[in-house]
Design an enzyme around this catalytic site. Sequence first.
Site, short mmCIF file in Angstrom:
data_model
loop_
_atom_site.label_atom_id
_atom_site.label_comp_id
_atom_site.label_asym_id
_atom_site.label_seq_id
_atom_site.Cartn_x
_atom_site.Cartn_y
_atom_site.Cartn_z
N SER A 124 19.43 27.20 66.15
CA SER A 124 20.84 27.48 66.43
C SER A 124 21.57 27.81 65.15
O SER A 124 21.22 27.30 64.06
CB SER A 124 21.43 26.22 67.06
OG SER A 124 22.82 26.27 67.02
N TYR A 148 22.90 16.58 67.17
CA TYR A 148 22.25 17.72 67.83
C TYR A 148 21.77 18.72 66.78
O TYR A 148 20.61 19.14 66.75
CB TYR A 148 23.21 18.41 68.81
CG TYR A 148 22.77 19.80 69.19
CD1 TYR A 148 21.67 19.98 70.02
CD2 TYR A 148 23.43 20.93 68.70
CE1 TYR A 148 21.24 21.26 70.36
CE2 TYR A 148 23.01 22.20 69.03
CZ TYR A 148 21.91 22.36 69.85
OH TYR A 148 21.47 23.64 70.18
N LYS A 152 17.87 20.11 65.34
CA LYS A 152 17.42 21.51 65.15
C LYS A 152 16.88 21.70 63.73
O LYS A 152 15.83 22.31 63.53
CB LYS A 152 18.57 22.47 65.41
CG LYS A 152 19.04 22.54 66.85
CD LYS A 152 17.98 23.15 67.74
CE LYS A 152 18.24 22.92 69.20
NZ LYS A 152 17.12 23.21 70.07
P1 NAD Z 1 19.62 24.23 78.99
O1 NAD Z 1 20.03 22.80 78.97
O2 NAD Z 1 20.14 25.10 80.08
O3 NAD Z 1 18.03 24.33 78.99
C1 NAD Z 1 17.21 23.37 78.38
C2 NAD Z 1 16.19 22.92 79.41
O4 NAD Z 1 15.33 21.95 78.82
C3 NAD Z 1 16.84 22.25 80.63
O5 NAD Z 1 16.38 22.90 81.80
C4 NAD Z 1 16.36 20.81 80.57
O6 NAD Z 1 16.17 20.26 81.86
C5 NAD Z 1 15.08 20.93 79.76
N1 NAD Z 1 14.68 19.73 79.00
C6 NAD Z 1 15.45 18.99 78.16
N2 NAD Z 1 14.71 17.99 77.63
C7 NAD Z 1 13.46 18.10 78.14
C8 NAD Z 1 12.25 17.37 78.00
N3 NAD Z 1 12.19 16.28 77.22
N4 NAD Z 1 11.16 17.76 78.67
C9 NAD Z 1 11.20 18.84 79.48
N5 NAD Z 1 12.31 19.58 79.67
C10 NAD Z 1 13.43 19.21 79.01
O7 NAD Z 1 19.99 24.85 77.56
P2 NAD Z 1 19.98 26.36 77.06
O8 NAD Z 1 21.39 26.76 76.81
O9 NAD Z 1 19.12 27.20 77.92
O10 NAD Z 1 19.32 26.16 75.64
C11 NAD Z 1 17.93 26.31 75.44
C12 NAD Z 1 17.60 25.95 73.99
O11 NAD Z 1 18.37 26.78 73.13
C13 NAD Z 1 17.96 24.51 73.63
O12 NAD Z 1 16.96 24.02 72.77
C14 NAD Z 1 19.27 24.65 72.90
O13 NAD Z 1 19.46 23.62 71.96
C15 NAD Z 1 19.08 25.99 72.20
N6 NAD Z 1 20.37 26.66 71.88
C16 NAD Z 1 21.28 26.88 72.87
C17 NAD Z 1 22.51 27.47 72.56
C18 NAD Z 1 23.54 27.70 73.63
O14 NAD Z 1 24.70 27.92 73.29
N7 NAD Z 1 23.20 27.67 74.92
C19 NAD Z 1 22.81 27.83 71.24
C20 NAD Z 1 21.84 27.61 70.26
C21 NAD Z 1 20.63 27.01 70.59
N1 UFG Z 2 36.67 26.56 72.78
C1 UFG Z 2 37.93 26.35 73.29
N2 UFG Z 2 38.05 25.65 74.45
C2 UFG Z 2 36.97 25.15 75.13
C3 UFG Z 2 35.67 25.37 74.59
C4 UFG Z 2 35.56 26.08 73.40
O1 UFG Z 2 38.93 26.79 72.71
O2 UFG Z 2 37.15 24.50 76.16
C5 UFG Z 2 36.53 27.35 71.53
C6 UFG Z 2 35.90 26.57 70.38
O3 UFG Z 2 36.88 25.88 69.66
C7 UFG Z 2 35.22 27.71 69.61
C8 UFG Z 2 34.81 28.71 70.68
O4 UFG Z 2 35.65 28.42 71.80
O5 UFG Z 2 36.14 28.32 68.76
C9 UFG Z 2 33.36 28.59 71.11
O6 UFG Z 2 33.08 27.23 71.45
P1 UFG Z 2 31.72 26.82 72.19
O7 UFG Z 2 31.79 25.35 72.45
O8 UFG Z 2 31.46 27.72 73.33
O9 UFG Z 2 30.61 27.16 71.10
P2 UFG Z 2 30.40 26.63 69.61
O10 UFG Z 2 30.44 27.81 68.71
O11 UFG Z 2 31.28 25.51 69.30
O12 UFG Z 2 28.91 26.05 69.69
C10 UFG Z 2 27.85 26.77 70.34
C11 UFG Z 2 26.86 25.76 70.90
C12 UFG Z 2 26.17 25.03 69.79
C13 UFG Z 2 25.57 26.01 68.84
C14 UFG Z 2 26.61 26.99 68.34
C15 UFG Z 2 26.01 28.04 67.46
O13 UFG Z 2 27.50 24.83 71.75
O14 UFG Z 2 25.15 24.24 70.31
O15 UFG Z 2 27.24 27.64 69.45
O16 UFG Z 2 24.95 28.63 68.09
F1 UFG Z 2 25.06 25.35 67.79
#
Ligand code: NAD
Ligand code: UFG
Length: 333
Positions: A124, A148, A152
């Site tokens: 991330s 979190y 990572k």
């Molecule tokens: P998500 O929660 O939708 O998907 C993650 C999946 O992993 C879920 O279906 C959950 O049930 C499963 N899971 C969690 N722990 C587990 C375990 N111990 N064993 C088996 N399954 C397990 O999240 P996502 O948004 O699809 O994110 C996927 C990956 O990308 C995550 O590792 C997250 O940290 C990373 N990531 C997401 C974002 C974002 O904004 N969505 C940004 C950066 C990184």
């Molecule tokens: N925001 C609001 N109101 C809300 C939610 C978010 O104003 O209810 C704003 C935040 O302050 C930020 C922007 O919208 O400026 C995006 O916020 P998000 O929570 O959607 O995303 P972040 O950038 O804070 O974080 C996300 C994931 C993290 C990841 C990061 C970088 O949640 O796990 O992107 O990949 F690490």
Amino acid sequence: MSILITGGTGYIGSHTCVDFIKKGLDVIILDNLSNSRAEVVDYIEQITGIRPKFYHTDLLDREGTKKVFDENDIESVIHFAGLKAVGESVLKPVEYYRNNIVGTLNLIDEMRAHNCFKIVFSSSATVYGKPKTVPIKEDFPLSTTNPYGTTKLFIERILEDLCVADDRFSVALLRYFNPIGAHESGLIGDDPNGIPNNLMPYITRVAKGVLPHLNVFGNDYETRDGTGVRDYIHVIDLAAGHYSALKCLEEKGVHIYNLGTGRGYSVLEIIEAFERVNNVKIPYIIAPRRAGDIAECYADPSKAAYELGWKAELGLDDMCRSAWKFEQLNTRK
Ligand code: NAD
Ligand code: UFG
């Protein structure tokens, strides 16, 4: 030979399954359904015409994880499974470290035991902490501000150390920026449990009337309109980035890529685009800054373009349209 997708019923994982299946790959899903639903497998089948093998298994369950490898010929792993809520990780650090780190260690053990040495890891942009400048390049200093993010960073280090110790491994560390949007069918998308933490699922629930208004966290940042700026990337483009990353696994060692668009949008710009594209109103109030947020975060994605030939193609309008379609079709409540 198959590709194991851990977390494959989750948001990014499900879109990646669809992309891979459509490109002819044999996909196996492992997920404990802690943050997703079994019906997602049905939706993947509806979209692709092919039902992937699904294991309802927790990576913390060593026997269960071993069984998945025993029963299949797995060539590479795309490792999405993990807990991802920043705020929750501050309240439950031990659960986050155990789930994300021990889960990954168990996975690596089974990979080694079954001669599987290729892994793509979902990292991330959070590993860049508070970047001094933007756009962010892969060689920027790394730091974290919450458990979190620390999971990572630790997992990145573990995989790097593994590559030093065992030269059979190849690892891709993909640092995602802010994935939003959904598959055009509206069948799969971002469907967090409870009140969403992230901007787009919050907006779609306000649009649906499930939540009364959006809280815009701060309008006094040093950005063009005072609200936070992020690099929003369509989940379809992000999924395709994983397919491109498979190529780099042909070369041993660690490969690190930012997956973003290279362009930032403010919170107010996202609201404006969502309202315009979908013809709905998003009532909002300006709320205090959210702890730990930074002003601006967007990628320099040129390394992935140059080395993987991958580039985000879809624009913000598409992201807003598909996210809203998914929310409207969602039968969650
Ligand atoms: P998500 O929660 O939708 O998907 C993650 C999946 O992993 C879920 O279906 C959950 O049930 C499963 N899971 C969690 N722990 C587990 C375990 N111990 N064993 C088996 N399954 C397990 O999240 P996502 O948004 O699809 O994110 C996927 C990956 O990308 C995550 O590792 C997250 O940290 C990373 N990531 C997401 C974002 C974002 O904004 N969505 C940004 C950066 C990184
Ligand atoms: N925001 C609001 N109101 C809300 C939610 C978010 O104003 O209810 C704003 C935040 O302050 C930020 C922007 O919208 O400026 C995006 O916020 P998000 O929570 O959607 O995303 P972040 O950038 O804070 O974080 C996300 C994931 C993290 C990841 C990061 C970088 O949640 O796990 O992107 O990949 F690490």
